[in-house]
Design a protein around this motif. Structure first.
Motif, PDB file in Angstrom:
ATOM      1  N   ILE A 193      23.956  -6.633  10.915  1.00  0.00           N
ATOM      2  CA  ILE A 193      22.945  -7.149  11.838  1.00  0.00           C
ATOM      3  C   ILE A 193      22.202  -8.307  11.171  1.00  0.00           C
ATOM      4  CG2 ILE A 193      20.903  -6.577  13.207  1.00  0.00           C
ATOM      5  CD1 ILE A 193      21.936  -3.669  13.217  1.00  0.00           C
ATOM      6  N   THR A 194      22.188  -9.440  11.841  1.00  0.00           N
ATOM      7  CA  THR A 194      21.468 -10.610  11.335  1.00  0.00           C
ATOM      8  C   THR A 194      20.649 -11.205  12.477  1.00  0.00           C
ATOM      9  OG1 THR A 194      23.352 -12.031  11.871  1.00  0.00           O
ATOM     10  CG2 THR A 194      23.215 -11.226   9.607  1.00  0.00           C
ATOM     11  N   ASP A 195      19.713 -12.073  12.133  1.00  0.00           N
ATOM     12  CA  ASP A 195      19.015 -12.831  13.176  1.00  0.00           C
ATOM     13  C   ASP A 195      18.905 -14.283  12.758  1.00  0.00           C
ATOM     14  OD1 ASP A 195      17.015 -12.626  11.244  1.00  0.00           O
ATOM     15  OD2 ASP A 195      15.508 -11.802  12.601  1.00  0.00           O
ATOM     16  N   ILE A 196      18.709 -15.137  13.741  1.00  0.00           N
ATOM     17  CA  ILE A 196      18.680 -16.574  13.475  1.00  0.00           C
ATOM     18  C   ILE A 196      17.922 -17.270  14.600  1.00  0.00           C
ATOM     19  CG2 ILE A 196      20.784 -17.190  14.749  1.00  0.00           C
ATOM     20  CD1 ILE A 196      21.597 -18.921  12.361  1.00  0.00           C
ATOM     21  N   SER A 197      17.360 -18.408  14.296  1.00  0.00           N
ATOM     22  CA  SER A 197      16.891 -19.336  15.316  1.00  0.00           C
ATOM     23  C   SER A 197      17.655 -20.633  15.098  1.00  0.00           C
ATOM     24  CB  SER A 197      15.386 -19.595  15.194  1.00  0.00           C
ATOM     25  OG  SER A 197      14.670 -18.390  15.312  1.00  0.00           O
ATOM     26  N   ILE A 198      17.986 -21.304  16.182  1.00  0.00           N
ATOM     27  CA  ILE A 198      18.848 -22.485  16.093  1.00  0.00           C
ATOM     28  C   ILE A 198      18.119 -23.685  16.697  1.00  0.00           C
ATOM     29  CG2 ILE A 198      21.065 -23.479  16.844  1.00  0.00           C
ATOM     30  CD1 ILE A 198      22.061 -20.540  17.158  1.00  0.00           C
ATOM     31  N   ALA A 199      18.228 -24.822  16.023  1.00  0.00           N
ATOM     32  CA  ALA A 199      17.714 -26.079  16.588  1.00  0.00           C
ATOM     33  C   ALA A 199      18.639 -27.212  16.167  1.00  0.00           C
ATOM     34  CB  ALA A 199      16.292 -26.350  16.098  1.00  0.00           C
ATOM     35  N   ASN A 200      19.049 -28.023  17.103  1.00  0.00           N
ATOM     36  CA  ASN A 200      19.895 -29.188  16.822  1.00  0.00           C
ATOM     37  C   ASN A 200      21.166 -28.809  16.068  1.00  0.00           C
ATOM     38  OD1 ASN A 200      17.828 -30.870  17.940  1.00  0.00           O
ATOM     39  ND2 ASN A 200      16.720 -30.669  15.992  1.00  0.00           N
ATOM     40  N   GLY A 201      21.774 -27.697  16.455  1.00  0.00           N
ATOM     41  CA  GLY A 201      23.044 -27.310  15.853  1.00  0.00           C
ATOM     42  C   GLY A 201      22.946 -26.798  14.437  1.00  0.00           C
ATOM     43  N   LEU A 202      21.730 -26.463  14.011  1.00  0.00           N
ATOM     44  CA  LEU A 202      21.529 -25.910  12.665  1.00  0.00           C
ATOM     45  C   LEU A 202      20.600 -24.701  12.762  1.00  0.00           C
ATOM     46  CD1 LEU A 202      20.644 -29.203  10.731  1.00  0.00           C
ATOM     47  CD2 LEU A 202      22.721 -27.849  10.385  1.00  0.00           C
ATOM     48  N   PRO A 203      20.677 -23.798  11.781  1.00  0.00           N
ATOM     49  CA  PRO A 203      19.600 -22.808  11.679  1.00  0.00           C
ATOM     50  C   PRO A 203      18.283 -23.573  11.505  1.00  0.00           C
ATOM     51  CG  PRO A 203      21.426 -22.250  10.212  1.00  0.00           C
ATOM     52  CD  PRO A 203      21.697 -23.640  10.732  1.00  0.00           C
ATOM     53  N   THR A 204      17.215 -23.079  12.099  1.00  0.00           N
ATOM     54  CA  THR A 204      15.970 -23.844  12.050  1.00  0.00           C
ATOM     55  C   THR A 204      15.519 -24.053  10.611  1.00  0.00           C
ATOM     56  OG1 THR A 204      14.781 -21.783  12.392  1.00  0.00           O
ATOM     57  CG2 THR A 204      15.082 -23.193  14.324  1.00  0.00           C
ATOM     58  N   GLU A 205      14.787 -25.130  10.433  1.00  0.00           N
ATOM     59  CA  GLU A 205      14.277 -25.509   9.118  1.00  0.00           C
ATOM     60  C   GLU A 205      13.490 -24.354   8.496  1.00  0.00           C
ATOM     61  OE1 GLU A 205      11.191 -28.833   7.293  1.00  0.00           O
ATOM     62  OE2 GLU A 205      11.693 -28.857   9.427  1.00  0.00           O
ATOM     63  N   TRP A 206      13.709 -24.149   7.220  1.00  0.00           N
ATOM     64  CA  TRP A 206      13.010 -23.083   6.488  1.00  0.00           C
ATOM     65  C   TRP A 206      11.744 -23.691   5.893  1.00  0.00           C
ATOM     66  CZ3 TRP A 206      14.489 -17.884   5.463  1.00  0.00           C
ATOM     67  CH2 TRP A 206      13.753 -17.222   4.475  1.00  0.00           C
ATOM     68  N   THR A 207      10.622 -23.296   6.410  1.00  0.00           N
ATOM     69  CA  THR A 207       9.352 -23.906   6.001  1.00  0.00           C
ATOM     70  C   THR A 207       8.675 -23.050   4.936  1.00  0.00           C
ATOM     71  OG1 THR A 207       8.065 -22.681   7.618  1.00  0.00           O
ATOM     72  CG2 THR A 207       9.049 -24.753   8.368  1.00  0.00           C
ATOM     73  N   ARG A 208       7.582 -23.574   4.404  1.00  0.00           N
ATOM     74  CA  ARG A 208       6.829 -22.820   3.412  1.00  0.00           C
ATOM     75  C   ARG A 208       6.384 -21.462   3.958  1.00  0.00           C
ATOM     76  NH1 ARG A 208       4.905 -23.838  -1.549  1.00  0.00           N
ATOM     77  NH2 ARG A 208       5.794 -25.918  -1.572  1.00  0.00           N
ATOM     78  N   MET A 209       5.992 -21.441   5.227  1.00  0.00           N
ATOM     79  CA  MET A 209       5.560 -20.187   5.841  1.00  0.00           C
ATOM     80  C   MET A 209       6.686 -19.143   5.883  1.00  0.00           C
ATOM     81  SD  MET A 209       4.390 -19.481   9.728  1.00  0.00           S
ATOM     82  CE  MET A 209       6.090 -19.046  10.106  1.00  0.00           C
ATOM     83  N   ASN A 210       7.933 -19.642   5.949  1.00  0.00           N
ATOM     84  CA  ASN A 210       9.058 -18.718   6.079  1.00  0.00           C
ATOM     85  C   ASN A 210       9.304 -17.886   4.822  1.00  0.00           C
ATOM     86  OD1 ASN A 210      10.681 -21.156   8.125  1.00  0.00           O
ATOM     87  ND2 ASN A 210       9.671 -19.293   8.797  1.00  0.00           N
ATOM     88  N   TYR A 211       8.722 -18.279   3.699  1.00  0.00           N
ATOM     89  CA  TYR A 211       8.829 -17.410   2.520  1.00  0.00           C
ATOM     90  C   TYR A 211       8.061 -16.115   2.738  1.00  0.00           C
ATOM     91  CZ  TYR A 211      11.110 -21.226   0.223  1.00  0.00           C
ATOM     92  OH  TYR A 211      12.018 -22.209  -0.086  1.00  0.00           O
ATOM     93  N   MET A 212       7.042 -16.168   3.581  1.00  0.00           N
ATOM     94  CA  MET A 212       6.295 -14.948   3.902  1.00  0.00           C
ATOM     95  C   MET A 212       6.991 -14.146   5.001  1.00  0.00           C
ATOM     96  SD  MET A 212       3.859 -14.709   1.818  1.00  0.00           S
ATOM     97  CE  MET A 212       2.699 -13.527   2.484  1.00  0.00           C
TER      98      MET A 212
END
Ligand SMILES: [Cu+2]
Length: 502
Positions: free
Chosen positions: A223-242
């Protein structure tokens, strides 16, 4: 649901429910909300997940060559495309496959993995990530396997630049049969984001050594999850470390696929939560699941469960019997009201049985460990916390003032992991599974289950402001390895320590 026909069911899900509902509450280990709807009406899903009616697929099998007990395979990390919910997505994948191929071996085998890092240099997907790490550098960890952490085995201190090749060799002579681990990258600073981009793991099956479970139709569910934007997994931001919750949840890369089961049939499902952050509460509608194995071993008897918390990196091995009225039923995540897959009764009636015992040798050993007088064992205490936006164990941020635990090999230790934060942290130690003795806080059913069954856990959820106490066998294998939070963003920002086995 049993009375609803499949077309109605698919139509109902087609309204975007699958994507929209899960955003509300994907994180955390709390018990399900009373009266929670099993399915929401579709309400403005921002993702593109729709029920396709696609037939369930197991992950592909890795190609192995076997010569006696020497097994060889090749794993290449590269940029490649996958189709997710009808969209073409450029990801980082193992052997170009999403999910990654399954490696099946036996206790006593030597597994050789010819590993290649074929990621493009200066990976133009992300390049240098926000922590300053090069996203094209990677490595390999065999999560759950009781193998050496040193040399060219499960050594996560190795790392590989684009174009590098390396031969890993895993001696499985001390690894029991009957478990599912998984392989994934473990290069500090890039792990969460490499997971997010597709390197979320391939199953590592060590074949059973008990006869009781041999004859069931078996499926692997990653089981995995993802968000997609412009044909890529969405950008991993600083907030995403949390925290980082994808808005599409998948089993083996498929959104709510259909799995056929014969009326009266028993199937065996091996389920892995390979999400970077999402806590699942897994339940099969109208059906009891029978837990026969946990992270590192088969149990001694099936444990009936209606729903079960599955933190990131935890695995469950369950039997399900199609013993309800013919129809369709969903395997769902109750935390987010998300259907994971749909079973559809079809084919000839049969009458498989759930076994009354499993007779696993390792479960008998774990049972004996539960009886052990632990009062004279070394007691170790670890505290998980955030310190100025970084993760820490006993106040030490990995890579800066890393906490190091030195353990002599040939003994047992009792570890208590305290969580001094408001978030759940799934604690994972490499090399050895542990017997869970006590859990303070969180979901009472989870605590009751894991403090009573004869299972070894390599990943255990430590509830917010709670604790977990466990008996850790440290019987063999010297070398440096690690323990860390398996919300991998937390690990990347420092919630990891070194375990020096001497
Ligand atoms: Cu954490």
């Amino acid at each position: 649901m049993a009375n609803m026909d499949r077309r109605q069911f698919l139509a109902m899900l087609g309204i975007g429910a699958a994507a929209g509902l899960m955003q509300a509450c994907g994180g955390g280990s709390g018990a399900p909300v009373a009266g929670m709807m099993r399915f929401g009406s579709g309400s403005g899903g921002s993702g593109s997940a729709t029920q396709t009616g696609e037939l369930f697929r197991d992950p592909p099998l890795a190609q192995l060559t076997r010569n006696g007990n020497l097994v060889e395979t090749s794993i290449t990390t590269s940029r490649a495309q996958a189709t997710i919910a009808g969209q073409t997505v450029t990801m980082m994948l193992y052997n170009g496959s999403y999910p990654a191929p399954t490696i099946r071996v036996k206790s006593g085998d030597i597994l050789r993995v010819n590993f290649t890092n074929d990621l493009p240099p200066n990976a133009d997907i992300t390049g240098i990530n926000v922590l300053g790490y090069d996203m094209s550098v990677t490595n390999l960890h065999t999560h759950g396997w009781h193998v050496s952490p040193a040399g060219n085995a499960d050594n996560i201190f190795l790392h590989f630049n684009p174009g590098d090749t390396f031969t890993f060799e895993y001696d499985l002579s001390k690894q029991w049969g009957g478990m599912m681990g998984f392989y994934h990258p473990h290069n500090h600073g890039t792990v969460g984001e490499q997971f997010w981009r597709g390197l979320a793991g391939g199953a590592l099956i060590v074949e059973d050594d008990v006869p009781d479970l041999q004859d069931y139709e078996e499926h692997i569910m990653i089981i995995t999850d993802i968000s997609i934007a412009n044909g890529l997994p969405t950008e991993w931001t600083r907030m995403n470390y949390m925290r980082n919750l994808g808005d599409i949840v998948m089993v083996n890369g498929q959104v709510n696929p259909v799995l056929n089961i014969q009326p009266g049939q028993v199937q065996r499902w091996r389920i892995l939560n390979a999400c970077v952050y999402r806590y699942l509460r897994v339940s099969l509608q109208n059906h009891t699941m029978y837990l026969v194995g946990v992270d590192d071993n088969l149990l001694d008897q099936p444990v009936p469960i209606n729903d079960i918390l599955l933190a990131p990196a935890e695995r469950i091995d369950v039997l399900v019997k199609a013993d309800q009225a013919p129809g369709t039923y969903t395997l769902q995540d109750l935390n987010s009201n998300t259907p994971l897959l749909t079973i559809e009764y079809s084919g000839a009636q049969t009458n498989d049985q759930i076994p009354t015992s499993i007779n696993s040798e390792i479960a008998q050993w774990v049972a004996s460990l539960r009886q052990m007088d632990t009062s004279n064992l070394r007691q170790v205490s670890m505290t998980l916390s955030f310190v100025r936006g970084q993760g820490a164990i006993n106040g030490g941020v990995f890579g800066q003032n890393t906490y190091i635990l030195e353990s002599p090999v040939g003994t047992y230790e009792v570890w208590t992991i305290f969580n001094r934060s408001g978030m759940d942290h799934p604690f994972h130690q490499h090399v050895d599974g542990a017997v869970i003795l006590d859990i303070q806080g969180g979901d009472p059913a989870y605590a009751q289950l894991y403090t009573s069954i004869n299972g070894l856990k390599d990943t255990i959820n430590v509830p917010p402001m709670g604790s977990v106490t466990m008996l850790v066998p440290v019987l063999d294998y010297t070398g440096d390895t690690v323990f860390h939070c398996h919300i991998l963003g937390h690990e990347d920002i420092g919630m990891m320590g070194i375990w020096r086995r001497v």
